[in-house]
Design an enzyme around this catalytic site. Structure first.
Site, PDB file in Angstrom:
ATOM      1  N   PRO A 121      -2.011   0.187  10.181  1.00  0.00           N
ATOM      2  CA  PRO A 121      -2.519   0.358   8.820  1.00  0.00           C
ATOM      3  C   PRO A 121      -3.964  -0.138   8.669  1.00  0.00           C
ATOM      4  O   PRO A 121      -4.378  -1.059   9.373  1.00  0.00           O
ATOM      5  CB  PRO A 121      -1.574  -0.514   7.982  1.00  0.00           C
ATOM      6  CG  PRO A 121      -0.394  -0.781   8.863  1.00  0.00           C
ATOM      7  CD  PRO A 121      -0.941  -0.799  10.257  1.00  0.00           C
ATOM      8  N   GLU A 122      -4.695   0.472   7.733  1.00  0.00           N
ATOM      9  CA  GLU A 122      -6.077   0.101   7.476  1.00  0.00           C
ATOM     10  C   GLU A 122      -6.156  -0.630   6.128  1.00  0.00           C
ATOM     11  O   GLU A 122      -5.131  -0.944   5.523  1.00  0.00           O
ATOM     12  CB  GLU A 122      -6.965   1.342   7.498  1.00  0.00           C
ATOM     13  CG  GLU A 122      -6.926   2.118   8.801  1.00  0.00           C
ATOM     14  CD  GLU A 122      -7.527   1.362   9.983  1.00  0.00           C
ATOM     15  OE1 GLU A 122      -8.205   0.334   9.767  1.00  0.00           O
ATOM     16  OE2 GLU A 122      -7.317   1.802  11.124  1.00  0.00           O
TER      17      GLU A 122
END
Length: 284
Positions: free
Chosen positions: A2-3
């Site tokens: 995830p970012e």
């Protein structure tokens, strides 16, 4: 993945529910990227403070049980720095299912059970006395500015980019100028700004840098509003998938028509990462 958007969505879906909860039990599964750095028993009875985000890290401050004596304040107990790695997600449930093979850290709290699930085990949960000392300080030291920080002005953004000769896409992914521009969001921001991802940073004019910063902020804000992106494993703390990937204009759309100019979206590989762009409307 995830970012930044996925981590911010996770933080927002946990913050109110966990604030003020007490840790009642801790379970550690298979080792993750870094060790916890403290005995699990040290966390018992600690109270969880306001969940914060720095880049792709979540900081969970803790205070210990109240010291003896009338009017005594709770003692500081450090905090936990969480990282979701490439495939991790956090869920908070009142009645969790039996632990699976990919469930590696679990905090049972007075508000439910918080569980880190990470199939690839690149995530981590690390105890630190504060954010200003190691190991937290070391892990956060090279992070660039937060994208929505007013101190990140277009002038500063341009100056830091202009000092580099690397392609602009690579500079965004590096995260030491500005955090949060993961691969999907860097591709989308560059498309919105009309900038070829192969353009060297030192060739970027100030007006184009200003346009890129605005596009990056717009892209990340939209992604947060849509719950982030779910390409494989990501879910928020409620178990909901993100939807930004369905709104992407170039990412994952090789061979399709560009929504802006009708040109054909291309894919190329930069630093072993796929870059999607429209050569017709993204200029060097």
């Amino acid at each position: 993945m995830p970012e930044l958007p996925e981590v911010e969505v996770t933080r927002a879906s946990l913050a109110d529910r966990l604030h003020g909860a007490h840790i009642e039990a801790v379970h550690l599964g298979k080792p993750l990227r870094w060790p916890l750095g403290a005995a699990p028993e040290r966390l018992l009875e600690c109270r969880i403070g306001e969940l914060q985000r720095r880049g792709k890290y979540l900081w969970m401050p803790l205070t210990g049980p109240q010291a003896p004596g009338a009017g005594a304040a709770p003692r500081e107990a450090g905090g936990l720095l969480w990282h979701l790695g490439m495939s991790g997600s956090l869920q908070l449930t009142e009645a969790p299912a039996a632990r699976g093979v990919h469930d590696h850290v679990e905090l049972r709290t007075s508000r439910g059970t918080l569980r880190l699930t990470d199939p690839r085990r690149f995530g981590a949960v690390v105890w630190s006395a504060t954010l200003a000392v190691d190991p937290a300080a070391r892990l956060l030291a090279r992070l660039g500015a937060e994208p929505f920080d007013p101190a990140l002005t277009p002038q500063r953004f341009h100056a830091e980019l202009h000092a580099r000769r690397t392609p602009v896409k690579a500079a965004l992914l590096a995260g030491d100028i500005v955090v949060g521009a993961g691969n999907i969001y860097a591709c989308e921001a560059l498309h919105r700004a009309g900038i070829d991802p192969r353009l060297r940073c030192c060739q970027l004019s100030r007006p184009r840098a200003e346009r890129l910063l605005a596009a990056l902020r717009e892209t990340l804000a939209q992604a947060i509003a849509l719950g982030g992106s779910t390409l494989r494993d990501f879910k928020d703390a409620h178990g909901m998938s993100g939807a930004f990937q369905h709104q992407a204009l170039v990412y994952g759309r090789e061979g399709e028509a560009c929504a802006r100019c009708g040109g054909t979206v291309r894919r190329l590989v930069q630093a072993q990462r796929s870059t999607f762009f429209c050569p017709a409307c993204q200029r060097r």
